[in-house]
Design a protein around this motif. Structure first.
Motif, short mmCIF file in Angstrom:
data_model
loop_
_atom_site.label_atom_id
_atom_site.label_comp_id
_atom_site.label_asym_id
_atom_site.label_seq_id
_atom_site.Cartn_x
_atom_site.Cartn_y
_atom_site.Cartn_z
N THR A 2 0.83 -1.20 0.00
CA THR A 2 0.00 0.00 0.00
C THR A 2 0.87 1.25 0.00
N THR A 3 0.59 2.18 -0.93
CA THR A 3 1.35 3.43 -0.99
C THR A 3 0.44 4.64 -0.84
N PHE A 4 -0.87 4.44 -0.89
CA PHE A 4 -1.79 5.56 -0.76
C PHE A 4 -2.93 5.15 0.17
N VAL A 5 -3.17 5.96 1.17
CA VAL A 5 -4.26 5.73 2.12
C VAL A 5 -4.98 7.04 2.30
N ASP A 6 -6.29 7.05 2.14
CA ASP A 6 -7.05 8.29 2.29
C ASP A 6 -8.07 8.24 3.41
N ARG A 7 -8.04 7.18 4.23
CA ARG A 7 -8.93 7.11 5.39
C ARG A 7 -8.29 6.23 6.45
N VAL A 8 -8.14 6.79 7.65
CA VAL A 8 -7.55 6.04 8.76
C VAL A 8 -8.28 6.39 10.04
N GLU A 9 -8.22 5.46 10.99
CA GLU A 9 -8.70 5.73 12.34
C GLU A 9 -7.48 5.94 13.22
N LEU A 10 -7.45 7.08 13.88
CA LEU A 10 -6.27 7.48 14.65
C LEU A 10 -6.64 7.57 16.12
N HIS A 11 -5.78 7.01 16.96
CA HIS A 11 -5.98 7.04 18.41
C HIS A 11 -4.95 8.01 19.00
N VAL A 12 -5.42 9.14 19.47
CA VAL A 12 -4.51 10.16 19.99
C VAL A 12 -4.69 10.29 21.49
N ALA A 13 -3.60 10.59 22.17
CA ALA A 13 -3.62 10.79 23.62
C ALA A 13 -2.67 11.93 23.95
N ALA A 14 -3.21 12.98 24.53
CA ALA A 14 -2.38 14.10 24.96
C ALA A 14 -1.65 13.73 26.25
N GLY A 15 -0.63 14.52 26.57
CA GLY A 15 0.16 14.25 27.76
C GLY A 15 -0.57 14.62 29.04
N ASN A 16 -0.28 13.89 30.12
CA ASN A 16 -0.86 14.20 31.42
C ASN A 16 -0.10 15.35 32.07
N GLY A 17 -0.82 16.12 32.85
CA GLY A 17 -0.17 17.18 33.60
C GLY A 17 0.63 16.63 34.77
N GLY A 18 1.74 17.27 35.10
CA GLY A 18 2.55 16.83 36.23
C GLY A 18 1.91 17.20 37.57
N HIS A 19 2.16 16.40 38.57
CA HIS A 19 1.61 16.66 39.90
C HIS A 19 2.34 17.83 40.57
N GLY A 20 1.59 18.57 41.37
CA GLY A 20 2.21 19.59 42.19
C GLY A 20 2.98 18.96 43.34
N CYS A 21 3.86 19.74 43.93
CA CYS A 21 4.73 19.23 44.99
C CYS A 21 4.34 19.86 46.33
N ALA A 22 4.26 19.02 47.36
CA ALA A 22 4.03 19.51 48.72
C ALA A 22 5.37 19.46 49.46
N SER A 23 5.95 20.61 49.67
CA SER A 23 7.28 20.69 50.27
C SER A 23 7.34 21.87 51.23
N VAL A 24 8.18 21.76 52.25
CA VAL A 24 8.39 22.84 53.22
C VAL A 24 9.87 23.21 53.21
N HIS A 25 10.13 24.49 53.13
CA HIS A 25 11.51 24.98 53.06
C HIS A 25 12.19 24.79 54.41
N ARG A 26 13.38 24.22 54.34
CA ARG A 26 14.16 23.99 55.56
C ARG A 26 15.60 24.41 55.32
N GLU A 27 16.14 25.11 56.28
CA GLU A 27 17.55 25.46 56.28
C GLU A 27 17.97 25.76 57.72
N LYS A 28 19.24 25.99 57.91
CA LYS A 28 19.75 26.21 59.26
C LYS A 28 19.10 27.44 59.88
N PHE A 29 18.66 27.27 61.10
CA PHE A 29 17.97 28.30 61.89
C PHE A 29 16.57 28.60 61.35
N LYS A 30 16.14 27.87 60.34
CA LYS A 30 14.76 27.99 59.83
C LYS A 30 14.20 26.60 59.62
#
Length: 478
Positions: A2-30
């Protein structure tokens, strides 16, 4: 192969969003410096783009599953996740996008025309973005939304000004080869042409495209031969050219009956009644072909057709035909309405539109449908009690509880948020006017409170000591 196709069924999936991060800032004296979780990245989109260099859907016939990349999760120190990379799929000019039910989603005509077939998911907010004056240290973050996934159908309809139609071996491929630089396969057996051929013709100052559509036979509109597969390629043309064989070797055929049969098939297919017709009597270089052309020409002209006698082999009559086609096409282009700039139409939201609906279903479940409630549910981590409480607060502020009460819901009734195949179901416990705040002031941490001045602390201690003394005096009867 086959060299010519004029009708196809396409399965598309967009990317998932990344999860947010739950973090607390830590450093010396804080030891607890505040929330610093970053947001998740956006998922990549799946976009169809018209590319003039693409002439077939063959690539998607072999690889029908396409997916964009996901967004990356957020991280501490206010670092947001990387966005997913968009997936761009080039398609031929004239591609029609349909859903599985046959509804047209987009008609892609013109170089660079785009259509977003799958929308990437939003990235979840990190706890730094969720912090507020009331919620100074959120112990949760929002989840990224899943990307849009769906099945679509791509159909190619050739974009050409002229469509050559006629019986197999009528000489359409030969005609397009001498009118343009196209080099289709030519032989003396039926169905030599298995795919539409496209050529470019220059006649004076007019440049137009001409398509050779594979041969039609009786019953083509119902699926016989190749007609049903390729009749769609004549839909966009400005003029139809009937190529009639005046030197056919089949005794039961003649050019007039061939014309009537092709017209009947075009009528059964529908949508082509308004296209101008031109009749080409081909193969007049053969003596019998010239004699037959002289016999039937008056009859065809009496029907209102413009008739041209040509020979693709001897290359006679081609100049008159090409200039006549150029004139018809110029008239068709002039008759087209002038495209104006797209106007932006603003449709204000109705004042009584709550953005969601509450319905009581037959099984006694109250179903909540709406963009915001469903999105909030997808973003919630139900393993985190604080995140669930935040969801309750948002739903209460939106007015979901009030609508549930109006609909007759009582404590313990089942409530579902979302579509039937992907809903969150829970037993409703109304929080009344106080909302979810009855569960406490979520997200607050006294360690993040600003230190009070020393004088204020002394006064507070004196007030507490006086209150304790008064209580003791009231309790001691002696």
């Amino acid at each position: 192969m086959t060299t010519f196709v004029d009708r196809v069924e396409l399965h598309v999936a967009a990317g998932n969003g990344g999860h947010g991060c739950a973090s607390v800032h830590r450093e010396k004296f804080k030891p607890l410096g505040g929330p610093d979780g970053g947001n998740g990245g956006r998922g990549g989109d799946v976009t169809l783009v018209v590319d003039q260099d693409i002439t077939t859907l063959l690539d998607y016939h072999h690889s029908p599953h396409r997916k964009a990349t996901n967004g990356q999760p957020g991280a501490g120190d206010h670092r947001s996740g990387k966005d997913g990379q968009d997936l761009v799929l080039p398609v031929p000019d004239g591609t029609v996008v349909l859903d599985r039910n046959g509804n047209v989603l987009a008609d892609l005509v013109g170089q660079g025309t785009t259509f977003v077939a799958g929308q990437g998911g939003r990235g979840g907010l990190g706890n730094a973005a969720l912090a507020s004056a009331r919620r100074k240290a959120p112990g949760f973050a929002l989840l990224g939304e899943p990307g849009e996934a769906r099945d679509i159908v791509l159909e190619l309809k050739t974009v050409a000004d002229v469509a050559l139609v006629g019986y197999p071996s009528a000489g359409k491929s030969s005609l397009i080869s001498v009118l343009s630089a196209a080099k289709p396969k030519i032989a003396d057996y039926p169905f030599t042409t298995l795919v539409p051929n496209l050529g470019v013709v220059t006649a004076g100052s007019t440049v137009y495209t001409i398509a050779d559509v594979p041969g039609l036979i009786p019953g083509a509109s119902q699926g016989r031969g190749l007609g049903l597969e390729f009749l769609r390629h004549v839909e966009r043309c400005s003029v139809l050219v009937h190529v009639l064989d005046t030197a056919t070797l089949e005794s039961d055929r003649d050019p007039v009956s061939d014309l009537d049969m092709i017209e009947e098939e075009l009528k059964q297919y529908g949508g082509l009644e308004d296209r101008p017709r031109i009749v080409v009597l081909n193969k007049i270089d053969i003596p019998d072909g010239q004699d037959l052309a002289d016999m039937i020409r008056p009859d065809l002209e009496a029907r209102g057709y413009r008739v041209f006698e040509v020979s693709a082999v001897a290359r006679t009559g081609l100049k008159d035909l090409s200039f006549a086609l150029a004139g018809v096409i110029a008239e068709a282009r002039a008759a087209k309405p002038v495209e104006v700039a797209t106007r932006i139409v603003i449709r204000p939201k109705a004042v009584d539109d709550a953005g969601f609906t509450v319905t009581l279903e037959e099984d006694g479940i109250y179903r909540v449908r709406g963009e915001k409630p469903e999105r909030w549910v997808r973003q919630t981590d139900f393993n985190n009690d604080e995140a669930v409480g935040y969801l309750a607060d948002r739903l209460n502020r939106l007015g979901v509880e009030d609508e549930l009460m109006k609909a007759g819901a009582r404590a313990g009734d089942g409530v579902a948020i979302g579509a039937e195949d992907n809903a969150v179901v829970f037993d409703w416990e109304p929080t009344m006017a106080a909302g979810a705040e009855m569960l406490g002031r979520r997200g607050e941490d006294h360690r993040l409170e600003a230190p009070r001045p020393a004088a204020q602390r002394r006064r507070d201690r004196e007030v507490e000591r006086d209150e304790v003394q008064r209580e003791f005096d009231d309790f001691n009867p002696f």
